[in-house]
Structures are given as structure tokens and as C-alpha cells.
Write a protein that holds these residues in place. Structure first.
Motif, mmCIF file in Angstrom:
data_model
loop_
_atom_site.group_PDB
_atom_site.id
_atom_site.type_symbol
_atom_site.label_atom_id
_atom_site.label_comp_id
_atom_site.label_asym_id
_atom_site.label_seq_id
_atom_site.Cartn_x
_atom_site.Cartn_y
_atom_site.Cartn_z
ATOM 1 N N SER A 133 0.988 -1.396 -0.235
ATOM 2 C CA SER A 133 0.037 -0.046 0.381
ATOM 3 C C SER A 133 1.058 1.463 0.075
ATOM 4 O O SER A 133 1.302 1.405 0.886
ATOM 5 C CB SER A 133 -1.277 -0.128 1.022
ATOM 6 N N ALA A 134 1.121 2.163 -0.872
ATOM 7 C CA ALA A 134 1.867 3.058 -1.404
ATOM 8 C C ALA A 134 0.939 4.204 -0.862
ATOM 9 O O ALA A 134 -0.060 4.877 -1.248
ATOM 10 C CB ALA A 134 2.672 3.406 -2.631
ATOM 11 N N ARG A 135 0.965 4.629 0.274
ATOM 12 C CA ARG A 135 0.195 5.769 0.918
ATOM 13 C C ARG A 135 0.207 7.086 0.045
ATOM 14 O O ARG A 135 -0.560 7.917 -0.904
ATOM 15 C CB ARG A 135 0.046 6.205 2.323
ATOM 16 N N SER A 136 2.159 7.723 -0.158
ATOM 17 C CA SER A 136 1.856 8.892 -0.367
ATOM 18 C C SER A 136 1.439 9.442 -3.123
ATOM 19 O O SER A 136 1.602 9.526 -2.862
ATOM 20 C CB SER A 136 3.210 9.116 -1.082
ATOM 21 N N LEU A 137 1.365 7.273 -2.839
ATOM 22 C CA LEU A 137 0.472 7.395 -4.486
ATOM 23 C C LEU A 137 -1.274 7.369 -4.805
ATOM 24 O O LEU A 137 -1.559 6.859 -5.489
ATOM 25 C CB LEU A 137 1.321 5.943 -5.221
ATOM 26 N N ASP A 138 -1.674 7.160 -3.085
ATOM 27 C CA ASP A 138 -2.790 6.524 -3.069
ATOM 28 C C ASP A 138 -3.046 5.505 -3.845
ATOM 29 O O ASP A 138 -3.986 4.864 -4.985
ATOM 30 C CB ASP A 138 -3.732 7.930 -3.685
ATOM 31 N N SER A 139 -2.665 4.148 -4.007
ATOM 32 C CA SER A 139 -1.739 3.217 -4.801
ATOM 33 C C SER A 139 -2.295 2.087 -3.632
ATOM 34 O O SER A 139 -1.224 1.870 -3.026
ATOM 35 C CB SER A 139 -0.767 3.312 -6.069
ATOM 36 N N ILE A 140 -2.466 0.820 -4.473
ATOM 37 C CA ILE A 140 -2.301 -0.306 -3.516
ATOM 38 C C ILE A 140 -1.617 -0.976 -5.348
ATOM 39 O O ILE A 140 -1.881 -1.190 -5.998
ATOM 40 C CB ILE A 140 -3.522 -0.890 -3.067
ATOM 41 N N ILE A 141 -0.375 -1.862 -4.793
ATOM 42 C CA ILE A 141 0.626 -2.420 -5.804
ATOM 43 C C ILE A 141 0.044 -3.708 -5.430
ATOM 44 O O ILE A 141 0.986 -3.827 -4.782
ATOM 45 C CB ILE A 141 1.662 -1.245 -5.856
ATOM 46 N N LEU A 142 0.936 -4.309 -6.381
ATOM 47 C CA LEU A 142 1.130 -6.044 -6.223
ATOM 48 C C LEU A 142 1.931 -6.060 -6.569
ATOM 49 O O LEU A 142 2.286 -5.783 -8.373
ATOM 50 C CB LEU A 142 0.022 -7.243 -7.514
ATOM 51 N N ILE A 143 2.817 -6.883 -6.694
ATOM 52 C CA ILE A 143 4.176 -6.956 -6.862
ATOM 53 C C ILE A 143 4.935 -8.682 -7.186
ATOM 54 O O ILE A 143 4.338 -9.311 -6.530
ATOM 55 C CB ILE A 143 5.891 -6.530 -6.149
ATOM 56 N N ASN A 144 4.743 -8.481 -8.122
ATOM 57 C CA ASN A 144 6.166 -9.486 -9.116
ATOM 58 C C ASN A 144 6.996 -10.622 -7.976
ATOM 59 O O ASN A 144 8.550 -10.285 -7.418
ATOM 60 C CB ASN A 144 6.593 -9.763 -10.410
ATOM 61 N N GLY A 145 6.342 -11.114 -7.173
ATOM 62 C CA GLY A 145 7.634 -11.882 -5.994
ATOM 63 C C GLY A 145 8.872 -12.618 -6.473
ATOM 64 O O GLY A 145 9.509 -12.736 -5.729
ATOM 65 N N THR A 146 9.234 -12.525 -8.180
ATOM 66 C CA THR A 146 10.505 -12.890 -9.047
ATOM 67 C C THR A 146 11.097 -11.795 -9.678
ATOM 68 O O THR A 146 12.621 -12.080 -8.736
ATOM 69 C CB THR A 146 10.212 -13.647 -9.342
ATOM 70 N N ASP A 147 10.637 -11.158 -9.856
ATOM 71 C CA ASP A 147 11.823 -9.644 -10.529
ATOM 72 C C ASP A 147 11.211 -9.305 -10.041
ATOM 73 O O ASP A 147 11.978 -8.138 -10.273
ATOM 74 C CB ASP A 147 11.892 -10.090 -11.944
ATOM 75 N N GLY A 148 10.778 -8.465 -8.987
ATOM 76 C CA GLY A 148 10.036 -6.950 -7.857
ATOM 77 C C GLY A 148 9.125 -6.367 -8.918
ATOM 78 O O GLY A 148 8.584 -4.726 -8.268
ATOM 79 N N GLY A 149 8.722 -6.783 -10.345
ATOM 80 C CA GLY A 149 7.937 -5.560 -11.396
ATOM 81 C C GLY A 149 6.313 -5.714 -10.489
ATOM 82 O O GLY A 149 6.291 -6.164 -9.935
ATOM 83 N N THR A 150 5.970 -4.230 -11.249
ATOM 84 C CA THR A 150 5.113 -4.559 -11.101
ATOM 85 C C THR A 150 3.254 -5.164 -11.469
ATOM 86 O O THR A 150 3.564 -4.909 -13.325
ATOM 87 C CB THR A 150 4.609 -2.963 -11.570
ATOM 88 N N LEU A 151 2.754 -6.070 -10.977
ATOM 89 C CA LEU A 151 1.861 -7.024 -11.769
ATOM 90 C C LEU A 151 0.848 -6.067 -11.873
ATOM 91 O O LEU A 151 0.056 -5.894 -13.465
ATOM 92 C CB LEU A 151 1.633 -7.948 -11.132
ATOM 93 N N TRP A 152 0.262 -5.435 -11.058
ATOM 94 C CA TRP A 152 -0.716 -4.274 -11.777
ATOM 95 C C TRP A 152 -0.940 -3.691 -10.505
ATOM 96 O O TRP A 152 -0.235 -3.544 -8.922
ATOM 97 C CB TRP A 152 -2.047 -4.631 -11.404
ATOM 98 N N THR A 153 -1.416 -1.826 -11.024
ATOM 99 C CA THR A 153 -1.287 -1.316 -10.220
ATOM 100 C C THR A 153 -3.235 -0.312 -9.215
ATOM 101 O O THR A 153 -3.656 -0.283 -10.323
ATOM 102 C CB THR A 153 -1.411 0.770 -9.885
ATOM 103 N N LEU A 154 -3.505 -0.232 -8.151
ATOM 104 C CA LEU A 154 -5.567 -0.061 -8.136
ATOM 105 C C LEU A 154 -5.280 1.485 -7.518
ATOM 106 O O LEU A 154 -4.862 0.941 -6.355
ATOM 107 C CB LEU A 154 -6.174 -0.959 -7.276
ATOM 108 N N GLY A 155 -5.616 2.349 -8.004
ATOM 109 C CA GLY A 155 -5.342 4.142 -7.883
ATOM 110 C C GLY A 155 -4.161 4.417 -8.282
ATOM 111 O O GLY A 155 -3.649 4.037 -8.796
ATOM 112 N N GLY A 156 -4.476 5.913 -8.269
ATOM 113 C CA GLY A 156 -3.307 6.298 -7.802
ATOM 114 C C GLY A 156 -2.773 6.958 -10.116
ATOM 115 O O GLY A 156 -4.414 6.825 -10.825
#
Length: 509
Positions: free
Chosen positions: A237-260
Motif C-alpha cells: 500500500s503506497a500511501r503517497s501514491l494513493d495506490s495499492i500495488i501487486l509486486i511480482n515475487g520473482t523479479d520485483g516488477g509491477t503486476l498491477w496498480t489499483l488507484g493513483g
């Protein structure tokens, strides 16, 4: 046969038994005006613990969830403490005032074993610097978790002390670093908080995974204005981005972003799903349900009509990439909580909301509020004397302290308590004229059910020379013995009879 002395004392001591704990406040106007102080509290005779004195605006025992204990943290006079309370009467069960700040107090289960976990350390506004503590059912410290390979002097942040199903621990770290802040109106060499999280094996201390925000997000992605200060993947949960983000557990990439600004979802509820901001405690609850605490903005407020903080539940469709509003919970008085806050779905379908920088906890059953309590006054300002209930949990727990029960005596009463003992049901008071006889030639002067954290038994009439208390379970079994007290001097007498206490008396009481 009891002597006349003991018969007199028996009659006198059984004449009255009282709860030492102070009653709840019920006058919300006086409480929130500061008439009892910013954080009303109570103290005890047999313990140096300071506990909050609740304002109870609403409490319906038959409607709240049946989990027996309520968990949250509380700070008073610069001392932070994880705390456990009974659900039925809100009396204190356990506190450990050993930390400058604490948070995220809960029971977590790994491989069938229950652990008391919490964060403890120094707290600043919005972040902390400390450790993740893990205790067993005897309150023995099992693990202290700290991040690995971070800047000197930086430790775990207060927002998470989370155990995975494999028994690993997730912690968050804030680090101050130099960044080019010109894209948000700052200097080319400004300072900014970078944030990372780590997964650590507590048994070996091995770092299993690490992710750093600055490696994946640009400073310009923030919604702050300068200079305002599932599976094997990771939800942040990235408060300053107003976003909730799913991070790939293998390479650290962003799978999706909710909000922001980088939102990947379509709001199918006319803005009610993605209208959150400055959020905390985002969790995927199964079948793509998500819960979070929507702070909504960064300024405390009481009596708001619009833009209030809320507990929010969403339904995500990860194929269609849509977000749907499911339900929301507001505080009865209309609050904006600038910091912290948590939303926990309960076993009976209720929702437990901790209101962060507004020191209140509510439980909701559908559209009805079935519990509304406070541990400090509500305010339009941030009251920095407290670290506020970040999250609250209702859970089961079997606390079996490695230490024994406590006793205190004054001219009018005996006071008995046992910090952390969940199996304690009642007390017995023994008396003798010789300290060595307290377990051999003793008299049972009184028995009393546990009454709050500290049970009071009045001392009236003739008094024996020595007394001690026995802590009893609901089957009458002796669970522990207090020290022996010399009533003539008020001093405690050391005895080496704990085994004798627990074994010899359990058939006699």
C-alpha cells in the motif's frame, strides 16, 4: 477446626469483594473536551502497568464477534505497550510497557503454533524505527527481526510485522536518500524517504527477498506536493501514491496498480471504488475481495459530512481489470483520521475498525455499530502524546506467563493480578501465623472470581500475620502462587515452593 481468630477474619473478608478496575467513562462530551485529560488512564496496586480508561459509547456483548480477546497498542507518558483485553468486559489481560512505541499487536499462527507478534521501537509521524518481536504462549521472546543490508541506524518500520504461511517475516524499512526532486517542485539534491520491504527467515536470518520503491517508481508518481512531508507475490500500500500495488515475487516488477496516477482498473461503481486516498492496511481476503482503511486525507477532523475516513471493501475482477464497491463503514461521529487505521473482517461477518490517529475502535454488524470505544479524545488536531490504535484485532489466545501472579496489600484490602494469564478464573487467599506454614498449616480466608485485571478483597477486622494469593483455573486447579506477604511489616517473603504450590494444593482448594 478454625480458631476463633480465623472465623472472625473469614466473616469479615467475605463481607465484600470488589473490582479494583475503574468504571468506564460514558460522558462523551466531557471525555472529548479533555476534562479527564487527553488520554484517560488507570493504575493498579499489584502492578506498575498503566492502562487506558475507556469511553464506552456503545457496547452490545451479544452482537460483537465471539473471539475472546481484543488486541491493540497504547502509548502513555512516553511508554508504548502491546495490550490484550477481554472481549466480554473490556478488562485488561496483558500489557508490556517496555517499548517507546508499539503497533500491529496480534496473534499469528505458523505450523499450528500461536505467537504474539508486534512491532516495537521509536515512532515518528508516519513511520517508525524498531524491530519485529515474536513471543510464544509463555511470553518468552522467540525472535527479534531486523532488516538486512540497510542504511546504518535504520530498522523495521511500524507498519508491518507479518508472518507468512512458511514462517518467514515481512518487514518494511524507510531510508532517507538524496533524490532529484525538481519534478515535484523541489531541489535537484533534495532528501526523500525511500521505502523497501524484505522477507526474512527468522531462524537463519537469511534475506529471502527485497524490493525498493525508488527502483520501480519515479518521484513524479507521488500525489504529494513538495515540501509536504497473493501467491508468492507481494501486495503493498503506497500511501503517497494513493495506490495499492501487486509486486511480482520473482523479479520485483509491477503486476498491477489499483488507484493513483498509474491505476490499471476501471471503477464500475461511479468512483466509489477508486475514491480512496492516503490509505492503510490493504489486504486481499480471498476470491479477489480487498479491504483497506481509507484515510482520505492528511488532516484530522471530527464531525465531517463528506470526505470522511472509512473502512472499505472492494471486489476486483483481475480478468476484466475492474474494481467494484462492496461496502463501507464510517465512524458514528464522522471522523477523518490523518494517520494509521485498520480494517479487520471478523469470523461472524462483523467488521472491526481501528481509527488510527483518532483513538477510537468500532465494531460494525451490517449497518449497525455494536461497539464504539475510545482510548483517548477525538480531535481536529494530531495529539502526538499517543501512538494511536493503528490496528485492532479480535482473536483467541492462550497466555501462560512464565512469571507468577502478583499481590499487594494496604490497610484496607488485598489486591491480586496476573499479567497475561488467560486461564485465570478466580483467586483464593491463604493465611498463616508462620511463613513456612503458609502451604502446610494454612487457612483459606476467601475465594473470589477474577474481577477485572486486578481483584480486590477487603481487609477488615483482625488480620493474620502472613498471607498469599492462589490463582485458580475454572476447574479449581492451582495455576500459580503469589509471594508471601508479612502483614505486620508489609514486606514480601521469598519462598521456594512454586512446585509445592501448584501440586500440593490443587486437590485441597
Amino acid at each position: 477446626m478454625k480458631s476463633q481468630f480465623f472465623q472472625l477474619f473469614w466473616s469479615a473478608i467475605l463481607a465484600g469483594k470488589a473490582r479494583a478496575d475503574l468504571p468506564f467513562y460514558t460522558n462523551a462530551t466531557a471525555y472529548n473536551s479533555g476534562a479527564y485529560g487527553n488520554f484517560p488512564n488507570q493504575t493498579f496496586h499489584s502492578s506498575d502497568i498503566v492502562a487506558p480508561r475507556f469511553l464506552v459509547n456503545k457496547f452490545e456483548p451479544d452482537a460483537i464477534d465471539k473471539a475472546p480477546y481484543l488486541f491493540f497498542e497504547w502509548l502513555y507518558d512516553g511508554v508504548g505497550s502491546p495490550m490484550i483485553f477481554r472481549s466480554d468486559d473490556l478488562s485488561l489481560v496483558y500489557a508490556d510497557p517496555s517499548y517507546p512505541g508499539s503497533g500491529d499487536v496480534q496473534i499469528q499462527t505458523v505450523f499450528g503454533e500461536d505467537y504474539l507478534t508486534f512491532w516495537g521501537g521509536e515512532e515518528g509521524f508516519g513511520q517508525g524505527n524498531g524491530h519485529c518481536y515474536i513471543f510464544d504462549q509463555n511470553y518468552d521472546l522467540v525472535h527479534v527481526i531486523m532488516p538486512i543490508g540497510v542504511a546504518p541506524g535504520r530498522f523495521a518500520d511500524l507498519h508491518e510485522c507479518l508472518l507468512t504461511s512458511e514462517g518467514n517475516v515481512l518487514v518494511i524499512v524507510y531510508e532517507s536518500a538524496v533524490f532529484d526532486l525538481t519534478s515535484v517542485g523541489g531541489p535537484v539534491d533534495g532528501l526523500c524517504w525511500d521505502q523497501l520491504f524484505q522477507e526474512i527467515d527468522p531462524k537463519t536470518g537469511q534475506l529471502l527477498f527485497s524490493w525498493r520503491a525508488s527502483e520501480h517508481y519515479a518521484i513524479s508518481d507521488t500525489n504529494r506536493v513538495y515540501p509536504d512531508d497473493h501467491g508468492d507475490d507481494y501486495l503493498i500500500s503506497a500511501r503517497s501514491l494513493d495506490s495499492i500495488i501487486l509486486i511480482n515475487g520473482t523479479d520485483g516488477g509491477t503486476l498491477w496498480t489499483l488507484g493513483g496516477k498509474n491505476n490499471d482498473f476501471t471503477d464500475t461503481s461511479g468512483g466509489r471504488a477508486l475514491g480512496f486516498a492516503e490509505q492503510h492496511h490493504a489486504r486481499i481476503r480471498g476470491q479477489n475481495r480487498m479491504t483497506l482503511f481509507d484515510n482520505h486525507n492528511r488532516k484530522n477532523g471530527v464531525g465531517c459530512v463528506t470526505g470522511c475516513s472509512r473502512g472499505l471493501e472492494l471486489k476486483l475482477d483481475l480478468d476484466a481489470m475492474t474494481a467494484k464497491f462492496v461496502r463501507e463503514y464510517y465512524h458514528p461521529t464522522g471522523l477523518v483520521a490523518a494517520g494509521k487505521g485498520g480494517y479487520v473482517p471478523l469470523e461472524n461477518g462483523n467488521a472491526l475498525i481501528a481509527w488510527g490517529s483518532q483513538p477510537s475502535i468500532t465494531e460494525h454488524k451490517g449497518d449497525q455499530v455494536v461497539m464504539e470505544i475510545q482510548v483517548g479524545r477525538l480531535s481536529d488536531e494530531l495529539l502526538f502524546e499517543t501512538n494511536w490504535p493503528y490496528r485492532a484485532f479480535r482473536m483467541d489466545w492462550a497466555g501462560k506467563p512464565a512469571w507468577g501472579p502478583s499481590i499487594a496489600v494496604d490497610s484496607s484490602a488485598v489486591y491480586l493480578s496476573w499479567n497475561g494469564a488467560t486461564e485465570l478464573d478466580s483467586w483464593a487467599v491463604l493465611a498463616s501465623e508462620k511463613p513456612q506454614d503458609i502451604l502446610l498449616q494454612w487457612e483459606t480466608l476467601a475465594e473470589s472470581k477474577r474481577e477485572g485485571f486486578e481483584t480486590t478483597i477487603p481487609l477488615e477486622g483482625p488480620k493474620p500475620h502472613y498471607i498469599r494469593g492462589l490463582a485458580l483455573g475454572n476447574n479449581g486447579k492451582v495455576l500459580g502462587c503469589t509471594p508471601v506477604v508479612d502483614l505486620q511489616t508489609g514486606s514480601y517473603i521469598s519462598t521456594d515452593d512454586n512446585i509445592l504450590c501448584s501440586n500440593s494444593l490443587k486437590e485441597s482448594i
